[in-house]
Design a protein around this motif. Structure first.
Motif, PDB file in Angstrom:
ATOM      1  N   ARG A 123       7.808  -0.300  -3.342  1.00  0.00           N
ATOM      2  CA  ARG A 123       8.965  -0.194  -3.951  1.00  0.00           C
ATOM      3  C   ARG A 123       8.818  -0.910  -5.465  1.00  0.00           C
ATOM      4  O   ARG A 123       8.016  -1.606  -5.440  1.00  0.00           O
ATOM      5  CB  ARG A 123      10.068  -0.937  -3.349  1.00  0.00           C
ATOM      6  CG  ARG A 123      10.425  -0.677  -1.787  1.00  0.00           C
ATOM      7  CD  ARG A 123      11.135  -1.798  -1.379  1.00  0.00           C
ATOM      8  NE  ARG A 123      11.695  -1.362   0.205  1.00  0.00           N
ATOM      9  CZ  ARG A 123      12.070  -2.057   0.920  1.00  0.00           C
ATOM     10  NH1 ARG A 123      12.525  -3.340   0.754  1.00  0.00           N
ATOM     11  NH2 ARG A 123      12.172  -1.692   2.134  1.00  0.00           N
ATOM     12  N   LEU A 127      -0.490   6.160  -7.578  1.00  0.00           N
ATOM     13  CA  LEU A 127       0.890   6.308  -6.798  1.00  0.00           C
ATOM     14  C   LEU A 127       1.809   6.489  -8.041  1.00  0.00           C
ATOM     15  O   LEU A 127       2.098   5.418  -8.518  1.00  0.00           O
ATOM     16  CB  LEU A 127       1.069   5.316  -5.735  1.00  0.00           C
ATOM     17  CG  LEU A 127       2.404   5.366  -4.804  1.00  0.00           C
ATOM     18  CD1 LEU A 127       2.284   6.890  -4.075  1.00  0.00           C
ATOM     19  CD2 LEU A 127       2.520   4.398  -4.032  1.00  0.00           C
ATOM     20  N   GLU A 128       2.691   7.531  -7.852  1.00  0.00           N
ATOM     21  CA  GLU A 128       3.609   7.699  -8.934  1.00  0.00           C
ATOM     22  C   GLU A 128       4.720   7.206  -8.267  1.00  0.00           C
ATOM     23  O   GLU A 128       5.300   7.929  -7.506  1.00  0.00           O
ATOM     24  CB  GLU A 128       3.593   9.175  -9.568  1.00  0.00           C
ATOM     25  CG  GLU A 128       2.502   9.253 -10.246  1.00  0.00           C
ATOM     26  CD  GLU A 128       2.109  10.712 -11.105  1.00  0.00           C
ATOM     27  OE1 GLU A 128       3.157  11.035 -11.558  1.00  0.00           O
ATOM     28  OE2 GLU A 128       1.243  11.400 -11.128  1.00  0.00           O
ATOM     29  N   ILE A 129       5.717   6.418  -8.983  1.00  0.00           N
ATOM     30  CA  ILE A 129       7.015   6.104  -8.735  1.00  0.00           C
ATOM     31  C   ILE A 129       7.828   6.124  -9.809  1.00  0.00           C
ATOM     32  O   ILE A 129       7.645   5.761 -10.818  1.00  0.00           O
ATOM     33  CB  ILE A 129       7.017   4.666  -8.207  1.00  0.00           C
ATOM     34  CG1 ILE A 129       6.082   4.363  -6.908  1.00  0.00           C
ATOM     35  CG2 ILE A 129       8.345   4.139  -7.818  1.00  0.00           C
ATOM     36  CD1 ILE A 129       5.923   3.034  -6.413  1.00  0.00           C
ATOM     37  N   THR A 157      13.377   6.361  -3.267  1.00  0.00           N
ATOM     38  CA  THR A 157      12.752   7.220  -2.393  1.00  0.00           C
ATOM     39  C   THR A 157      11.454   6.340  -1.625  1.00  0.00           C
ATOM     40  O   THR A 157      11.220   5.068  -2.105  1.00  0.00           O
ATOM     41  CB  THR A 157      12.049   8.586  -2.830  1.00  0.00           C
ATOM     42  OG1 THR A 157      11.134   7.994  -3.874  1.00  0.00           O
ATOM     43  CG2 THR A 157      12.919   9.273  -3.506  1.00  0.00           C
ATOM     44  N   SER A 158      11.211   6.937  -0.401  1.00  0.00           N
ATOM     45  CA  SER A 158      10.004   5.983   0.224  1.00  0.00           C
ATOM     46  C   SER A 158       8.809   6.524  -0.462  1.00  0.00           C
ATOM     47  O   SER A 158       8.562   7.876  -0.592  1.00  0.00           O
ATOM     48  CB  SER A 158      10.029   6.545   1.683  1.00  0.00           C
ATOM     49  OG  SER A 158       8.964   6.116   2.357  1.00  0.00           O
ATOM     50  N   ASN A 159       7.850   5.672  -0.938  1.00  0.00           N
ATOM     51  CA  ASN A 159       6.420   5.879  -1.409  1.00  0.00           C
ATOM     52  C   ASN A 159       5.419   5.528  -0.633  1.00  0.00           C
ATOM     53  O   ASN A 159       5.057   4.186  -0.563  1.00  0.00           O
ATOM     54  CB  ASN A 159       6.624   5.348  -2.810  1.00  0.00           C
ATOM     55  CG  ASN A 159       7.660   5.852  -3.766  1.00  0.00           C
ATOM     56  OD1 ASN A 159       7.684   6.844  -4.206  1.00  0.00           O
ATOM     57  ND2 ASN A 159       8.818   4.776  -4.077  1.00  0.00           N
ATOM     58  N   SER A 160       4.954   6.303   0.079  1.00  0.00           N
ATOM     59  CA  SER A 160       3.770   6.045   1.004  1.00  0.00           C
ATOM     60  C   SER A 160       2.681   5.832   0.233  1.00  0.00           C
ATOM     61  O   SER A 160       1.931   6.783  -0.197  1.00  0.00           O
ATOM     62  CB  SER A 160       3.802   7.049   2.155  1.00  0.00           C
ATOM     63  OG  SER A 160       2.669   6.580   3.062  1.00  0.00           O
ATOM     64  N   SER A 183      13.695   2.169  -7.196  1.00  0.00           N
ATOM     65  CA  SER A 183      12.820   3.228  -6.509  1.00  0.00           C
ATOM     66  C   SER A 183      14.055   3.602  -5.617  1.00  0.00           C
ATOM     67  O   SER A 183      14.398   2.708  -4.696  1.00  0.00           O
ATOM     68  CB  SER A 183      11.641   3.009  -6.229  1.00  0.00           C
ATOM     69  OG  SER A 183      11.532   1.892  -5.207  1.00  0.00           O
ATOM     70  N   VAL A 192      -0.837   1.876  -9.306  1.00  0.00           N
ATOM     71  CA  VAL A 192       0.505   2.468  -9.157  1.00  0.00           C
ATOM     72  C   VAL A 192       1.169   2.706 -10.518  1.00  0.00           C
ATOM     73  O   VAL A 192       0.680   1.975 -11.497  1.00  0.00           O
ATOM     74  CB  VAL A 192       1.714   1.622  -8.316  1.00  0.00           C
ATOM     75  CG1 VAL A 192       3.046   1.869  -8.426  1.00  0.00           C
ATOM     76  CG2 VAL A 192       1.131   0.998  -7.193  1.00  0.00           C
ATOM     77  N   SER A 243       5.482   1.236   2.346  1.00  0.00           N
ATOM     78  CA  SER A 243       6.014   1.861   1.106  1.00  0.00           C
ATOM     79  C   SER A 243       5.814   0.869   0.060  1.00  0.00           C
ATOM     80  O   SER A 243       5.869  -0.245   0.194  1.00  0.00           O
ATOM     81  CB  SER A 243       7.672   1.977   1.518  1.00  0.00           C
ATOM     82  OG  SER A 243       8.184   2.682   0.405  1.00  0.00           O
TER      83      SER A 243
END
Length: 158
Positions: free
Chosen positions: A115, A144-146, A130-133, A128, A49, A113
């Protein structure tokens, strides 16, 4: 004089037998530990991540990043935490995190998700929104970019 030699020889043989059985037991324990470590390694996965924020501010010292993998399948119920990692932040973003989780806790029919929050001394600074699947694109090896957003601070009113 001759009667003591068989006793000492028996004691030596018994000691060797005891030593050999202890060695066998320890090697069996090592095999069990190796098998357990192998089983844990097979059920543990790592989710790369990358967390960043867009404004150009620097974090205050002692800030912490919390990254959480949650099951968000059930509505009107608090999300079930699968894995969580807290990191003391040093330097500027982006922050790289290797979030470890147990594969056995992942149900392919559920939604998940990731967070991220940044806190300083119990005060929420970024979160965060938004939902980050994490499992939507399994073909990509990229992290995974958050992007976390600054939280509006209430003014202190006396």
């Amino acid at each position: 004089m001759f009667s003591s030699k068989p006793d000492s020889m028996l004691k030596s043989i018994a000691g060797l037998c005891f030593l050999a059985s202890g060695t066998l037991m320890l090697s069996a324990c090592n095999d069990d530990t190796a098998q357990q470590n192998s089983a844990v390694a097979q059920t543990t996965a790592t989710l790369p991540v990358q967390i960043s924020y867009l404004d150009r501010s620097l974090l205050t010292p002692n800030s912490q990043l919390t990254v959480t993998l949650v099951d968000v399948s059930k509505m009107d119920v608090a999300a079930t935490v699968i894995s969580e990692q807290v990191i003391d932040l040093v330097g500027a973003p982006p922050y790289q995190v290797e979030l470890k989780y147990n594969r056995e806790k992942i149900d392919p029919t559920h939604r998940y998700s990731v967070r991220a929050t940044i806190n300083n001394q119990g005060k929420l600074l970024y979160t965060s929104t938004t939902s980050n699947s994490p499992f939507a694109d399994t073909s990509s090896s990229e992290p995974l970019e958050i992007i976390v957003t600054k939280v509006a601070q209430k003014p202190d009113v006396d």
